[in-house]
Scaffold this active site. Structure first.
Site, PDB file in Angstrom:
ATOM      1  N   SER A   1       4.482  -4.095   4.746  1.00 22.49           N
ATOM      2  CA  SER A   1       4.661  -5.426   5.341  1.00 22.49           C
ATOM      3  C   SER A   1       6.063  -5.602   5.927  1.00 22.49           C
ATOM      4  O   SER A   1       6.235  -6.291   6.933  1.00 22.49           O
ATOM      5  CB  SER A   1       4.363  -6.499   4.293  1.00 22.49           C
ATOM      6  OG  SER A   1       5.159  -6.311   3.140  1.00 22.49           O
TER       7      SER A   1
ATOM      8  N   GLY B   1      10.404   0.776   4.280  1.00 24.22           N
ATOM      9  CA  GLY B   1      10.636  -0.081   3.124  1.00 24.22           C
ATOM     10  C   GLY B   1      10.625   0.721   1.832  1.00 24.22           C
ATOM     11  O   GLY B   1      10.610   1.960   1.855  1.00 24.22           O
TER      12      GLY B   1
ATOM     13  N   LYS C   1       8.337   4.702  -3.701  1.00 19.18           N
ATOM     14  CA  LYS C   1       7.573   4.273  -2.546  1.00 19.18           C
ATOM     15  C   LYS C   1       6.098   4.612  -2.784  1.00 19.18           C
ATOM     16  O   LYS C   1       5.767   5.343  -3.693  1.00 19.18           O
ATOM     17  CB  LYS C   1       8.081   4.961  -1.277  1.00 19.18           C
ATOM     18  CG  LYS C   1       9.482   4.497  -0.894  1.00 19.18           C
ATOM     19  CD  LYS C   1       9.990   5.126   0.395  1.00 19.18           C
ATOM     20  CE  LYS C   1       9.005   5.149   1.514  1.00 19.18           C
ATOM     21  NZ  LYS C   1       8.399   3.839   1.854  1.00 19.18           N
TER      22      LYS C   1
ATOM     23  N   GLY D   1       3.570   2.049  -2.597  1.00 17.19           N
ATOM     24  CA  GLY D   1       2.760   0.878  -2.927  1.00 17.19           C
ATOM     25  C   GLY D   1       1.632   0.691  -1.918  1.00 17.19           C
ATOM     26  O   GLY D   1       0.544   0.228  -2.256  1.00 17.19           O
TER      27      GLY D   1
ATOM     28  N   GLU E   1       5.017   9.434   4.626  1.00 12.27           N
ATOM     29  CA  GLU E   1       6.375   8.868   4.650  1.00 12.27           C
ATOM     30  C   GLU E   1       7.399   9.937   4.262  1.00 12.27           C
ATOM     31  O   GLU E   1       8.464  10.055   4.872  1.00 12.27           O
ATOM     32  CB  GLU E   1       6.467   7.675   3.691  1.00 12.27           C
ATOM     33  CG  GLU E   1       5.674   6.478   4.175  1.00 12.27           C
ATOM     34  CD  GLU E   1       5.588   5.344   3.162  1.00 12.27           C
ATOM     35  OE1 GLU E   1       5.262   4.231   3.581  1.00 12.27           O
ATOM     36  OE2 GLU E   1       5.827   5.571   1.965  1.00 12.27           O
TER      37      GLU E   1
END
Ligand code: 5RP
Length: 227
Positions: A30, A82, A94, A96, A103
């Site tokens: 997000s 993020g 990371k 989630g 990534e």
């Protein structure tokens, strides 16, 4: 400010790190969605993007930003993503959103990892957020047993398949005092594709949005500078 407004503030601050005429590495989530929307306003300045998920690729494409195959690129100057947690040494949890493997691959090719977060993601010790582990489906029971031996409580993420066709185990109850060692240890378990610890290759810059604005932290420097 709401958490989403803080995510947006951190994401827009990352636009300052974009280098004209280059391809930008783009993460998932997000917070990154706000970054992609901001990047669209600077579309003419960049060649395009490399994406870490089908979701980010779709959003980039919808904005008319060309998405390149990572195999056609040797290096990326900047990767923006993020995190679910980040500690004082710039190590992160990371995944989630389940995009951890891609990534990690894009981050590995990047020269500079710019992490964008709201202040709730900053922690002293990693592990309150369950550690995501991407697993080959036939190895799920084996990996669950091995992760339990390491002291965690793995749970299968329900109704979720990664972009790579695999499963996610979320490992609860870990207090991660040595993230580099645990990252390597979990990756050694047969059947693990990768895990969500980004420690051996952590962030280089942290843009952390809180009530007082966005603070910038650079790896190796102890104090923050306001953006
Ligand atoms: C996705 C990730 C995300 O970066 C992480 O989950 C943070 O997400 P958000 O920006 O939605 O809080 O690692 O796999």
């Amino acid at each position: 400010m709401t958490q989403d407004e803080l995510k947006r503030a951190a994401a827009l601050a990352a636009l300052d790190y974009i280098i004209d005429g280059t391809i930008v590495g783009v993460g998932t989530g997000s917070t990154v969605n706000h970054f992609i929307d901001g990047l669209a306003t600077k579309r003419s300045r960049i060649r395009g993007a490399v994406s870490s998920s089908e979701a980010s690729s779709a959003r980039l494409t919808a904005h008319g930003i060309p998405v390149f195959d990572l195999n056609d690129i040797e290096t990326l100057p900047v990767y923006v993503d993020g995190a679910d947690e980040i500690d004082g040494g710039f190590c992160m949890i990371k995944g989630g959103g389940g995009a951890l493997t891609r990534e990690k691959i894009v981050a590995a090719v990047s020269e500079r990892f710019v992490c964008i977060c709201d202040a709730s993601k900053r922690v002293t010790t990693l592990g309150r957020f369950p550690l995501p582990v991407e697993v080959i489906p036939m190895a799920c029971a084996h990996v669950t047993r091995e992760l339990s031996r390491l002291g965690g409580r793995p749970t299968l993420r329900e109704n979720f398949v990664t972009d790579n066709g695999n499963l996610i185990l979320d490992v609860h109850g870990l207090s991660i005092t040595d993230p580099v060692m645990l990252e390597a240890e979990v990756n050694q378990i047969v059947g693990v594709v990768t895990n969500g610890l980004f420690a051996s290759r952590g962030a280089d810059v942290l843009l952390l949005a809180g009530a007082g604005g966005v603070e910038r932290y650079e790896r190796g420097l102890t104090s923050a500078t306001p953006v």
